[in-house]
Write an enzyme that holds these catalytic residues in place. Structure first.
Site, mmCIF file in Angstrom:
data_model
loop_
_atom_site.group_PDB
_atom_site.id
_atom_site.type_symbol
_atom_site.label_atom_id
_atom_site.label_comp_id
_atom_site.label_asym_id
_atom_site.label_seq_id
_atom_site.Cartn_x
_atom_site.Cartn_y
_atom_site.Cartn_z
ATOM 1 N N SER A 145 0.819 -1.218 0.000
ATOM 2 C CA SER A 145 0.000 0.000 0.000
ATOM 3 C C SER A 145 0.855 1.273 0.000
ATOM 4 O O SER A 145 1.569 1.531 -0.953
ATOM 5 C CB SER A 145 -0.954 -0.047 1.194
ATOM 6 O OG SER A 145 -1.938 0.939 1.112
ATOM 7 N N LYS A 170 -0.700 -4.071 -3.310
ATOM 8 C CA LYS A 170 -1.985 -3.471 -2.927
ATOM 9 C C LYS A 170 -2.008 -2.033 -3.426
ATOM 10 O O LYS A 170 -1.447 -1.136 -2.811
ATOM 11 C CB LYS A 170 -2.173 -3.505 -1.409
ATOM 12 C CG LYS A 170 -3.533 -2.962 -0.970
ATOM 13 C CD LYS A 170 -3.698 -3.025 0.543
ATOM 14 C CE LYS A 170 -5.062 -2.477 0.941
ATOM 15 N NZ LYS A 170 -5.227 -2.442 2.417
#
Length: 237
Positions: A145, A170
């Site tokens: 992320s 992600k």
């Protein structure tokens, strides 16, 4: 099992207990732990051999960028000539913190942009100033992320070399929305993010410049941390 599912199984009300089975070598040990509020460490740092400044960031929370920037400036003032940013096992956090950190290292240019389901784009750019010192970023399969935004942006801009393993992959922005019962919330994916080259890490991750596979148990062990040793080697070149 995903980390989200694991966390959901372990998390519970403060003061209650949870039983956890731990695999230690070939043995399996069952322990009972009391749940409590934990103040997790955000950052750690050290000066390594060869005047190399080392900073490990554990999460992208509210003041992560402020603390990281202060730490890099402190190490710079101590005479460090090159630097290692360790994002291994950092599962991400706030997009704003990722943008602030990338901005600190990068010269002027695009860091990342997000695109909603309706095609609405939000672009995040860095300013003219940059840290301007040799930088290596450590990543592994649990780097995700916000960590992928930083490592991807620094790789594409040429600011840093990336060492380790292909990251988690992600590339979505998620947000929590409280429900009317006052106790529950729902997590929604609201956008996908793309790096300056137009690619998203979602499902594919960030590929390191130098691929070095390693058992996670050796992270931080200077004798056996071959990813860190490779980063130090690059810093000394």
């Amino acid at each position: 099992m995903s980390s989200d599912k694991l966390v959901a199984m372990i998390t519970g009300e403060k003061g209650t207990s949870v039983k956890i089975s731990v695999a230690r070598g070939r043995d399996e040990i069952e322990v009972e732990m009391e749940r409590a509020e934990i103040q997790s460490e955000v950052i750690s740092s050290a000066v390594l051999e060869g005047n190399i400044g080392y900073v490990r960031l554990f999460t992208f929370s509210g003041k992560s960028s402020e603390k990281l920037i202060a730490e890099f400036k402190s190490l710079d003032s101590k005479g460090c000539k090159s630097f290692i940013l360790d994002l291994r096992n950092n599962g991400g956090g706030l997009l704003t913190q990722a943008v602030n950190i990338a901005d600190f290292f990068m010269p002027k240019g695009q860091i990342v942009y997000t695109q909603s389901k309706d095609g609405v784009e939000s672009v995040y750019e860095s300013d003219n100033s940059s840290f301007g010192k040799k930088l290596v970023v450590l990543v592994n399969e649990n780097t995700a992320s916000a960590s992928e935004i930083v490592s991807g942006a620094l790789k594409i801009s040429g600011v840093a070399k990336i060492v380790g393993e292909t990251t988690y992959g992600k590339g979505v922005v998620q947000s929590f929305h409280p429900l009317t019962d006052g106790n529950s919330s729902i997590k929604l994916t609201t956008a996908v993010y793309y790096l300056a080259n137009g690619e998203t890490p979602n499902g594919v991750g960030i590929k390191p410049d130098y691929e070095v596979e390693m058992d996670q148990v050796n992270i931080g062990n200077l004798e056996n941390d071959i990813q860190l040793k490779k980063a130090m080697e690059i810093c000394k070149e």
